[in-house]
Design a protein around this motif. Structure first.
Motif, PDB file in Angstrom:
ATOM      1  N   ILE A  96     -60.046 100.545  66.940  1.00  0.00           N
ATOM      2  CA  ILE A  96     -58.999 100.648  67.961  1.00  0.00           C
ATOM      3  C   ILE A  96     -59.308 101.866  68.839  1.00  0.00           C
ATOM      4  N   SER A  97     -59.109 101.717  70.131  1.00  0.00           N
ATOM      5  CA  SER A  97     -59.465 102.790  71.069  1.00  0.00           C
ATOM      6  C   SER A  97     -58.617 104.038  70.872  1.00  0.00           C
ATOM      7  N   VAL A  98     -59.281 105.189  70.953  1.00  0.00           N
ATOM      8  CA  VAL A  98     -58.572 106.466  71.076  1.00  0.00           C
ATOM      9  C   VAL A  98     -58.325 106.717  72.562  1.00  0.00           C
ATOM     10  N   VAL A  99     -59.305 106.382  73.347  1.00  0.00           N
ATOM     11  CA  VAL A  99     -59.229 106.443  74.816  1.00  0.00           C
ATOM     12  C   VAL A  99     -60.173 105.385  75.351  1.00  0.00           C
ATOM     13  N   MET A 100     -59.806 104.747  76.456  1.00  0.00           N
ATOM     14  CA  MET A 100     -60.795 103.927  77.166  1.00  0.00           C
ATOM     15  C   MET A 100     -60.581 104.090  78.666  1.00  0.00           C
ATOM     16  N   VAL A 101     -61.680 103.944  79.395  1.00  0.00           N
ATOM     17  CA  VAL A 101     -61.645 104.119  80.848  1.00  0.00           C
ATOM     18  C   VAL A 101     -62.370 102.941  81.484  1.00  0.00           C
ATOM     19  N   ALA A 102     -61.749 102.383  82.519  1.00  0.00           N
ATOM     20  CA  ALA A 102     -62.394 101.306  83.282  1.00  0.00           C
ATOM     21  C   ALA A 102     -62.508 101.748  84.732  1.00  0.00           C
ATOM     22  N   GLY A 103     -63.592 101.343  85.374  1.00  0.00           N
ATOM     23  CA  GLY A 103     -63.774 101.695  86.782  1.00  0.00           C
ATOM     24  C   GLY A 103     -64.361 100.540  87.565  1.00  0.00           C
ATOM     25  N   LEU A 104     -63.981 100.482  88.827  1.00  0.00           N
ATOM     26  CA  LEU A 104     -64.548  99.498  89.756  1.00  0.00           C
ATOM     27  C   LEU A 104     -64.776 100.241  91.067  1.00  0.00           C
ATOM     28  N   LEU A 105     -66.035 100.325  91.473  1.00  0.00           N
ATOM     29  CA  LEU A 105     -66.369 101.096  92.672  1.00  0.00           C
ATOM     30  C   LEU A 105     -67.068 100.221  93.698  1.00  0.00           C
ATOM     31  N   PHE A 106     -66.801 100.521  94.956  1.00  0.00           N
ATOM     32  CA  PHE A 106     -67.540  99.918  96.069  1.00  0.00           C
ATOM     33  C   PHE A 106     -68.170 101.074  96.829  1.00  0.00           C
ATOM     34  N   LEU A 107     -69.494 101.008  97.004  1.00  0.00           N
ATOM     35  CA  LEU A 107     -70.202 102.085  97.693  1.00  0.00           C
ATOM     36  C   LEU A 107     -70.717 101.581  99.029  1.00  0.00           C
TER      37      LEU A 107
ATOM     38  N   PHE B 290     -55.369 113.871  85.495  1.00  0.00           N
ATOM     39  CA  PHE B 290     -54.858 113.172  84.302  1.00  0.00           C
ATOM     40  C   PHE B 290     -53.461 113.656  83.926  1.00  0.00           C
ATOM     41  N   GLN B 291     -52.885 114.513  84.797  1.00  0.00           N
ATOM     42  CA  GLN B 291     -51.603 115.148  84.454  1.00  0.00           C
ATOM     43  C   GLN B 291     -50.458 114.158  84.293  1.00  0.00           C
ATOM     44  N   HIS B 292     -50.537 113.026  84.998  1.00  0.00           N
ATOM     45  CA  HIS B 292     -49.423 112.068  84.918  1.00  0.00           C
ATOM     46  C   HIS B 292     -49.497 111.193  83.664  1.00  0.00           C
ATOM     47  N   LEU B 293     -50.549 111.341  82.858  1.00  0.00           N
ATOM     48  CA  LEU B 293     -50.626 110.577  81.609  1.00  0.00           C
ATOM     49  C   LEU B 293     -49.723 111.245  80.569  1.00  0.00           C
ATOM     50  N   SER B 294     -49.250 110.441  79.620  1.00  0.00           N
ATOM     51  CA  SER B 294     -48.398 111.037  78.580  1.00  0.00           C
ATOM     52  C   SER B 294     -48.977 110.692  77.212  1.00  0.00           C
ATOM     53  N   ALA B 295     -50.127 111.295  76.940  1.00  0.00           N
ATOM     54  CA  ALA B 295     -50.826 111.036  75.675  1.00  0.00           C
ATOM     55  C   ALA B 295     -50.001 111.572  74.506  1.00  0.00           C
TER      56      ALA B 295
ATOM     57  N   SER C 162     -50.163  96.313  73.633  1.00  0.00           N
ATOM     58  CA  SER C 162     -50.482  97.531  72.879  1.00  0.00           C
ATOM     59  C   SER C 162     -50.990  98.588  73.854  1.00  0.00           C
ATOM     60  N   PRO C 163     -50.625  99.861  73.649  1.00  0.00           N
ATOM     61  CA  PRO C 163     -51.188 100.912  74.508  1.00  0.00           C
ATOM     62  C   PRO C 163     -52.714 100.954  74.400  1.00  0.00           C
TER      63      PRO C 163
ATOM     64  N   GLY D 216     -56.763 103.924  79.489  1.00  0.00           N
ATOM     65  CA  GLY D 216     -55.894 103.340  78.466  1.00  0.00           C
ATOM     66  C   GLY D 216     -55.789 104.224  77.238  1.00  0.00           C
ATOM     67  N   ALA D 217     -54.769 103.967  76.437  1.00  0.00           N
ATOM     68  CA  ALA D 217     -54.496 104.660  75.169  1.00  0.00           C
ATOM     69  C   ALA D 217     -54.098 106.125  75.365  1.00  0.00           C
ATOM     70  N   CYS D 218     -53.755 106.491  76.583  1.00  0.00           N
ATOM     71  CA  CYS D 218     -53.308 107.868  76.858  1.00  0.00           C
ATOM     72  C   CYS D 218     -51.877 107.891  77.376  1.00  0.00           C
ATOM     73  N   SER D 219     -51.210 106.752  77.356  1.00  0.00           N
ATOM     74  CA  SER D 219     -49.815 106.611  77.777  1.00  0.00           C
ATOM     75  C   SER D 219     -49.328 105.325  77.120  1.00  0.00           C
ATOM     76  N   GLU D 220     -48.053 105.036  77.282  1.00  0.00           N
ATOM     77  CA  GLU D 220     -47.536 103.780  76.701  1.00  0.00           C
ATOM     78  C   GLU D 220     -48.260 102.567  77.257  1.00  0.00           C
ATOM     79  N   THR D 221     -48.606 102.656  78.543  1.00  0.00           N
ATOM     80  CA  THR D 221     -49.375 101.577  79.168  1.00  0.00           C
ATOM     81  C   THR D 221     -50.582 102.212  79.854  1.00  0.00           C
ATOM     82  N   ALA D 222     -51.597 101.404  80.122  1.00  0.00           N
ATOM     83  CA  ALA D 222     -52.754 101.940  80.851  1.00  0.00           C
ATOM     84  C   ALA D 222     -52.298 102.376  82.247  1.00  0.00           C
ATOM     85  N   VAL D 223     -52.946 103.421  82.760  1.00  0.00           N
ATOM     86  CA  VAL D 223     -52.487 104.052  83.997  1.00  0.00           C
ATOM     87  C   VAL D 223     -53.661 104.202  84.960  1.00  0.00           C
ATOM     88  N   SER D 224     -53.396 103.971  86.246  1.00  0.00           N
ATOM     89  CA  SER D 224     -54.432 104.171  87.260  1.00  0.00           C
ATOM     90  C   SER D 224     -54.495 105.643  87.649  1.00  0.00           C
ATOM     91  N   LEU D 225     -55.696 106.097  88.020  1.00  0.00           N
ATOM     92  CA  LEU D 225     -55.871 107.485  88.470  1.00  0.00           C
ATOM     93  C   LEU D 225     -55.862 107.497  90.001  1.00  0.00           C
TER      94      LEU D 225
END
Ligand code: FAD
Length: 225
Positions: A136-147, A192-197, A62-63, A161-170
């Motif tokens: 159900i999500s309208v939008v979700m964002v996940a992040g993993l950072l190393f400082l 976010f231009q490459h997303l196709s919400a 599911s998107p 996630g939920a901004c394209s057919e599949t979740a997309v990396s930025l």
């Protein structure tokens, strides 16, 4: 096939196909899993978390699948098996579109692999829905950072996630953050231009993209605080 095993394979944590969201929450894991655990707490309600699997979330494709963005930030790979054959794919190549995966006839997803080298990264997940719970999500964002020791970004993995057919990396944002101390204005709408919400009953495309920008700024601020 139930549970998360770090011993079988030296380089990966192995999430068995029958592992539920609740199994994940009950397993002691390093910081890089905090985003996936935050998603687990927000998949459906307790009844769903007790019986639904992480693998099922991926195969459902599911998107709005909450498990996909955090697993993308974890560079997850999936193991696909028939009775006679076994292959591995990066998650980014497994989910092909809305309800479409690379599963072939007779194949089961048997394991999800997470590279151990991600270990102690700081991870998080934010979900926007029409209400607080069982949504159900309208939008979700996940992040993993190393400082680094000065608080500058060494590596960043961010997925929406939920901004394209599949979740997309930025990817552009990830690259621009390297070597910098995070500040919310580093996240711009063009990342976010490459997303196709799409417009649907949960929200318009414009609203989704605006919310994705806000959630990304908020999540990265939390992870770098
Ligand atoms: C009330 C309710 C609320 C929900 N809320 C959310 C939510 O907030 N967020 C969210 O992301 N999802 C939600 N879901 C969707 C779903 O529950 C989750 O995606 C869950 O993780 C799916 O896991 P499952 O084990 O139930 O998979 P199933 O629903 O049993 O399977 C999904 C699909 O994948 C296939 N499949 C499952 N496992 C495998 C495997 N190992 N190999 C090959 N194919 C497989 C099945 O044949 C089926 O086609 C909700 C569902 C319900 C009913």
């Amino acid at each position: 096939m139930v549970g998360i095993n770090s011993e079988q394979d030296g380089n990966y944590w192995r999430i068995g196909a029958m592992t539920t969201w609740q199994d994940l929450l009950e397993t002691e894991l390093p910081g890089c899993f905090d985003g996936l655990k935050a998603a687990a707490r927000q998949v459906g309600g307790r009844q769903i978390q007790n019986c639904a699997t992480i693998a099922g979330n991926l195969c459902n494709a599911s998107p709005a699948a909450d498990g996909v963005p955090p697993l993308l930030t974890l560079n997850a790979r999936v193991v696909l098996q028939t009775q006679t054959r076994k292959r591995e794919l990066p998650l980014s190549k497994f989910i092909l579109g809305n309800r479409r995966t690379a599963l072939e006839a007779g194949e089961l997803l048997t394991d999800i692999l997470i590279p151990k080298k991600l270990g102690q990264g700081r991870a998080g997940f934010l979900k926007l829905g029409a209400r607080e719970y069982l949504v159900i999500s309208v939008v979700m964002v996940a992040g993993l950072l190393f400082l680094d020791e000065h608080g500058k970004v060494r590596h960043a993995h961010i997925s929406v996630g939920a901004c394209s057919e599949t979740a997309v990396s930025l990817s552009e944002l990830e690259a621009e953050l390297l070597g910098r101390r995070f500040s919310p204005n580093l996240v711009r709408s063009d990342h976010f231009q490459h997303l196709s919400a799409i417009d649907d009953h949960r929200g318009t495309a414009v609203y989704r993209l605006d919310a994705a920008l806000t959630l990304t700024r908020r999540l990265l601020s939390e992870l770098t605080a």
